[in-house]
Design a protein around this motif. Sequence first.
Motif, short mmCIF file in Angstrom:
data_model
loop_
_atom_site.label_atom_id
_atom_site.label_comp_id
_atom_site.label_asym_id
_atom_site.label_seq_id
_atom_site.Cartn_x
_atom_site.Cartn_y
_atom_site.Cartn_z
N ALA A 3 -6.56 -6.30 24.47
CA ALA A 3 -5.69 -7.32 25.07
C ALA A 3 -6.41 -8.68 25.12
CB ALA A 3 -5.27 -6.89 26.47
N LYS A 4 -7.69 -8.64 25.44
CA LYS A 4 -8.48 -9.88 25.49
C LYS A 4 -8.56 -10.51 24.10
CE LYS A 4 -11.55 -12.19 28.04
NZ LYS A 4 -11.19 -12.90 29.25
N ARG A 5 -8.81 -9.68 23.09
CA ARG A 5 -8.91 -10.17 21.71
C ARG A 5 -7.59 -10.77 21.27
NH1 ARG A 5 -7.14 -8.17 17.15
NH2 ARG A 5 -6.82 -6.05 17.89
N LYS A 6 -6.49 -10.05 21.57
CA LYS A 6 -5.17 -10.54 21.16
C LYS A 6 -4.82 -11.83 21.89
CE LYS A 6 -3.11 -6.50 19.24
NZ LYS A 6 -2.05 -6.66 18.28
N ALA A 7 -5.20 -11.94 23.16
CA ALA A 7 -4.94 -13.17 23.91
C ALA A 7 -5.69 -14.36 23.29
CB ALA A 7 -5.36 -12.99 25.37
N MET A 8 -6.84 -14.06 22.67
CA MET A 8 -7.61 -15.10 22.01
C MET A 8 -7.11 -15.36 20.58
SD MET A 8 -11.35 -13.83 23.34
CE MET A 8 -12.31 -15.16 22.64
N ARG A 9 -6.12 -14.56 20.16
CA ARG A 9 -5.51 -14.66 18.83
C ARG A 9 -6.55 -14.50 17.71
NH1 ARG A 9 -1.09 -19.49 19.68
NH2 ARG A 9 0.19 -18.30 21.14
N LEU A 10 -7.40 -13.50 17.89
CA LEU A 10 -8.42 -13.20 16.90
C LEU A 10 -8.15 -11.85 16.25
CD1 LEU A 10 -11.63 -14.26 18.85
CD2 LEU A 10 -10.51 -15.51 17.01
N LYS A 11 -8.46 -11.77 14.99
CA LYS A 11 -8.39 -10.49 14.29
C LYS A 11 -9.63 -9.69 14.67
CE LYS A 11 -6.02 -12.52 10.33
NZ LYS A 11 -4.69 -12.05 10.48
N GLN A 12 -9.55 -8.37 14.47
CA GLN A 12 -10.68 -7.53 14.86
C GLN A 12 -11.98 -7.98 14.20
OE1 GLN A 12 -9.34 -3.55 13.91
NE2 GLN A 12 -8.88 -3.13 16.06
N PHE A 13 -11.96 -8.28 12.90
CA PHE A 13 -13.19 -8.64 12.23
C PHE A 13 -13.77 -9.95 12.77
CE2 PHE A 13 -10.30 -11.05 9.53
CZ PHE A 13 -11.02 -12.18 9.17
N GLU A 14 -12.90 -10.85 13.25
CA GLU A 14 -13.38 -12.11 13.82
C GLU A 14 -14.03 -11.89 15.19
OE1 GLU A 14 -10.11 -15.28 12.14
OE2 GLU A 14 -9.48 -13.93 13.75
N PHE A 15 -13.31 -11.14 16.03
CA PHE A 15 -13.78 -10.90 17.39
C PHE A 15 -15.06 -10.07 17.40
CE2 PHE A 15 -13.84 -8.39 21.32
CZ PHE A 15 -13.68 -9.37 22.28
N TRP A 16 -15.00 -8.91 16.77
CA TRP A 16 -16.14 -7.98 16.81
C TRP A 16 -17.28 -8.47 15.93
CZ3 TRP A 16 -16.35 -4.90 20.74
CH2 TRP A 16 -15.17 -4.49 21.36
#
Length: 88
Positions: A3-16
């Motif tokens: 949810a935090k990642r999606k709220a930041m509008r980041l794809k998994q590879f960007e966030f992680w």
Amino acid sequence: MKAKRKAMRLKQFEFWGALGVTQSGGSRYESGREIPEPVQILLNLALGGDMQSAELFGQLRKIEAREREVVAAKKAKPKVPLGFGMLP
């Protein structure tokens, strides 16, 4: 985390990836697999508030200082020559 990642509008590879975690690893964590402590620390540093980050850095500095003390103590031990009748 998802949810935090999606709220930041980041794809998994960007966030992680910003944390040094692969996309597949991040996917597993988002699916419920336990997040290892080092990754949790990075997440808290990256997403936590200033006070939380400062506290974590303080803890890490204490650990580093203890490790330096251990290394220094090992180097300071006098080396006793081994010979007949002497034990290590």
